[in-house]
Write an enzyme that holds these catalytic residues in place. Structure first.
Site, PDB file in Angstrom:
ATOM      1  N   GLU A 111      80.732  69.689  64.968  1.00 29.83           N
ATOM      2  CA  GLU A 111      80.655  70.472  63.731  1.00 29.83           C
ATOM      3  C   GLU A 111      79.214  70.750  63.326  1.00 29.83           C
ATOM      4  O   GLU A 111      78.889  71.848  62.866  1.00 29.83           O
ATOM      5  CB  GLU A 111      81.426  69.744  62.622  1.00 29.83           C
ATOM      6  N   GLU A 131      89.399  64.237  66.067  1.00 29.12           N
ATOM      7  CA  GLU A 131      89.849  63.600  64.823  1.00 29.12           C
ATOM      8  C   GLU A 131      91.346  63.314  64.821  1.00 29.12           C
ATOM      9  O   GLU A 131      91.805  62.348  64.206  1.00 29.12           O
ATOM     10  CB  GLU A 131      89.511  64.481  63.615  1.00 29.12           C
TER      11      GLU A 131
HETATM   12  C1  HXC Z   1      80.970  54.909  64.894  1.00 23.68           C
HETATM   13  C2  HXC Z   1      80.616  55.033  67.170  1.00 23.68           C
HETATM   14  C3  HXC Z   1      81.120  56.355  67.205  1.00 23.68           C
HETATM   15  C4  HXC Z   1      81.548  56.939  65.966  1.00 23.68           C
HETATM   16  C5  HXC Z   1      80.580  55.775  69.205  1.00 23.68           C
HETATM   17  N1  HXC Z   1      80.294  54.726  68.430  1.00 23.68           N
HETATM   18  N2  HXC Z   1      81.078  56.783  68.480  1.00 23.68           N
HETATM   19  N3  HXC Z   1      80.558  54.336  66.029  1.00 23.68           N
HETATM   20  N4  HXC Z   1      81.453  56.165  64.850  1.00 23.68           N
HETATM   21  N5  HXC Z   1      81.991  58.178  65.903  1.00 23.68           N
HETATM   22  C6  HXC Z   1      79.728  53.441  68.847  1.00 23.68           C
HETATM   23  C7  HXC Z   1      80.744  52.583  69.574  1.00 23.68           C
HETATM   24  O1  HXC Z   1      81.559  51.895  68.655  1.00 23.68           O
HETATM   25  C8  HXC Z   1      79.845  51.641  70.327  1.00 23.68           C
HETATM   26  O2  HXC Z   1      79.343  50.650  69.468  1.00 23.68           O
HETATM   27  C9  HXC Z   1      78.674  52.528  70.719  1.00 23.68           C
HETATM   28  O3  HXC Z   1      78.705  53.631  69.792  1.00 23.68           O
HETATM   29  C10 HXC Z   1      78.775  53.094  72.113  1.00 23.68           C
HETATM   30  O4  HXC Z   1      80.020  53.736  72.238  1.00 23.68           O
HETATM   31  P1  HXC Z   1      81.070  53.420  73.415  1.00 23.68           P
HETATM   32  O5  HXC Z   1      82.399  53.824  72.920  1.00 23.68           O
HETATM   33  O6  HXC Z   1      80.905  52.030  73.901  1.00 23.68           O
HETATM   34  O7  HXC Z   1      80.561  54.409  74.558  1.00 23.68           O
HETATM   35  P2  HXC Z   1      81.420  55.079  75.722  1.00 23.68           P
HETATM   36  O8  HXC Z   1      82.394  54.084  76.284  1.00 23.68           O
HETATM   37  O9  HXC Z   1      80.431  55.709  76.615  1.00 23.68           O
HETATM   38  O10 HXC Z   1      82.301  56.214  75.016  1.00 23.68           O
HETATM   39  C11 HXC Z   1      81.669  57.316  74.399  1.00 23.68           C
HETATM   40  C12 HXC Z   1      82.687  58.063  73.504  1.00 23.68           C
HETATM   41  C13 HXC Z   1      83.314  57.068  72.508  1.00 23.68           C
HETATM   42  C14 HXC Z   1      83.780  58.719  74.367  1.00 23.68           C
HETATM   43  C15 HXC Z   1      81.904  59.186  72.777  1.00 23.68           C
HETATM   44  O11 HXC Z   1      82.256  56.338  71.865  1.00 23.68           O
HETATM   45  C16 HXC Z   1      84.129  57.720  71.443  1.00 23.68           C
HETATM   46  O12 HXC Z   1      85.262  58.145  71.684  1.00 23.68           O
HETATM   47  N6  HXC Z   1      83.607  57.788  70.216  1.00 23.68           N
HETATM   48  C17 HXC Z   1      84.313  58.316  69.062  1.00 23.68           C
HETATM   49  C18 HXC Z   1      84.420  59.821  69.152  1.00 23.68           C
HETATM   50  C19 HXC Z   1      85.177  60.377  67.947  1.00 23.68           C
HETATM   51  O13 HXC Z   1      86.368  60.060  67.741  1.00 23.68           O
HETATM   52  N7  HXC Z   1      84.504  61.195  67.132  1.00 23.68           N
HETATM   53  C20 HXC Z   1      85.103  61.775  65.976  1.00 23.68           C
HETATM   54  C21 HXC Z   1      84.781  60.931  64.772  1.00 23.68           C
HETATM   55  S1  HXC Z   1      85.620  61.527  63.345  1.00 23.68           S
HETATM   56  P3  HXC Z   1      79.485  49.080  69.809  1.00 23.68           P
HETATM   57  O14 HXC Z   1      78.887  48.432  68.596  1.00 23.68           O
HETATM   58  O15 HXC Z   1      80.928  48.823  70.015  1.00 23.68           O
HETATM   59  O16 HXC Z   1      78.679  48.926  71.055  1.00 23.68           O
HETATM   60  C22 HXC Z   1      84.728  62.817  62.835  1.00 23.68           C
HETATM   61  C23 HXC Z   1      85.378  63.564  61.740  1.00 23.68           C
HETATM   62  C24 HXC Z   1      84.590  64.251  60.732  1.00 23.68           C
HETATM   63  O17 HXC Z   1      83.679  63.140  63.298  1.00 23.68           O
HETATM   64  C25 HXC Z   1      85.488  64.421  59.545  1.00 23.68           C
HETATM   65  C26 HXC Z   1      86.683  63.548  59.545  1.00 23.68           C
HETATM   66  C27 HXC Z   1      87.301  63.247  58.218  1.00 23.68           C
END
Ligand code: HXC
Length: 257
Positions: A111, A131
């Site tokens: 976004e 999301e």
């Molecule tokens: C908080 C996050 C994060 C996020 C990653 N991390 N994405 N923390 N919020 N969105 C953190 C992980 O918890 C982890 O911390 C560290 O970053 C590394 O991530 P990993 O997952 O270990 O890495 P990897 O295995 O390489 O996977 C990468 C990834 C995955 C596929 C991008 O991290 C992932 O799916 N992230 C979430 C993506 C997501 O759902 N985004 C949308 C968010 S909602 P630790 O401390 O465990 O090492 C959004 C909505 C806006 O944006 C409005 C909604 C109301």
């Protein structure tokens, strides 16, 4: 700089804001948003800045809004704080913005990229609106900007399935302007940005505004806006210089006014 979650740098008329929260793949928490938007507004107010580049790390442009931070919020919390609304101010800047995307641009990351005027993707880039997998929906403009960028079919596909797409599919869909080799991303974006930054600033502001009006108005209103704005450009010093320089077969020396 004295920022915790971003790094701001300048190279001539180009400014770069680098998202810098590597522990969380640049997840966009409240602190990052506050720093980022304040820095962007300061650069926007500076007439010595002709283009703003937004980038992340090689692995992640930004993996979305900070899920752990959101988990603790109630509806009243997010409503009273007007959660995410500061991002609207970034989307409203007059200075052109380019997102240089390598790695993940998911959720809020996608976004923020879409709030920029141009997205340039590294071959490694991955875009998505996941999301739906968290039991929510895009909350920083994704359902609106993605639909305008790629049309209903692809927007519904991405937002309802939560799947990721690569740089090539993103370019084919119209989300991304250009795809470049990953190791060349910042150099190529720097060239695009400095090219834009050298053009006449008032012309650039007006051109950007005209394209934005296209997304918000009817064709007739938009064409009327464009024509009047085009005519107004005859008052710019730089347009006299631009047309004069063409007639004299030399490069224009814009004064950005
Ligand atoms: C908080 C996050 C994060 C996020 C990653 N991390 N994405 N923390 N919020 N969105 C953190 C992980 O918890 C982890 O911390 C560290 O970053 C590394 O991530 P990993 O997952 O270990 O890495 P990897 O295995 O390489 O996977 C990468 C990834 C995955 C596929 C991008 O991290 C992932 O799916 N992230 C979430 C993506 C997501 O759902 N985004 C949308 C968010 S909602 P630790 O401390 O465990 O090492 C959004 C909505 C806006 O944006 C409005 C909604 C109301």
């Amino acid at each position: 700089t004295d920022h915790e979650n971003i790094v701001v740098s300048r190279d001539g008329r180009v400014a770069t804001i680098t998202l810098n929260r590597p522990k969380a793949l640049n997840a966009l928490n409240h602190a990052l948003m506050t720093e980022f938007v304040a820095a962007a507004e300061e650069l926007d107010a500076d007439p010595e800045v002709g283009c703003i580049v937004v980038t992340g790390s090689q692995k992640a442009f930004a993996a979305g809004a900070d899920i752990k931070e959101m988990l603790e919020q109630s509806y009243a919390d997010v409503y009273v704080k007007d959660w995410f609304s500061a991002w609207d101010r970034f989307g409203a800047l007059r200075t052109p913005t380019i997102a240089a995307v390598s790695g993940y641009a998911l959720g809020g990351g996608c976004e923020v990229a879409m709030m920029c005027d141009i997205i340039v993707a590294a071959e490694s880039a991955k875009f998505g609106q996941p999301e739906i997998n968290l039991g929510v929906l895009p909350g920083m403009g994704g359902s609106q900007r993605l639909t305008r960028a790629v049309g209903k079919a692809k927007a519904m596909d991405l937002i309802l399935t939560g799947r990721q797409i690569g740089a090539e599919e993103a370019e084919r869909s119209g989300l991304v302007a250009r795809v470049v080799p990953t190791e060349e991303l910042l150099d190529q974006v720097g060239e695009i940005a400095s090219g834009i930054a050298e053009k006449s600033l008032p012309a650039v502001y007006a051109a950007k505004e005209a394209v934005q009006v296209a997304l918000e108005s009817t064709l007739t209103e938009g064409i009327r806006f464009e024509r009047r704005t085009f005519m107004a450009a005859f008052a710019f010093e730089d347009r006299t210089e631009g047309m004069q320089a063409f007639s004299e077969k030399r490069a224009p020396q814009f004064r950005h006014r």
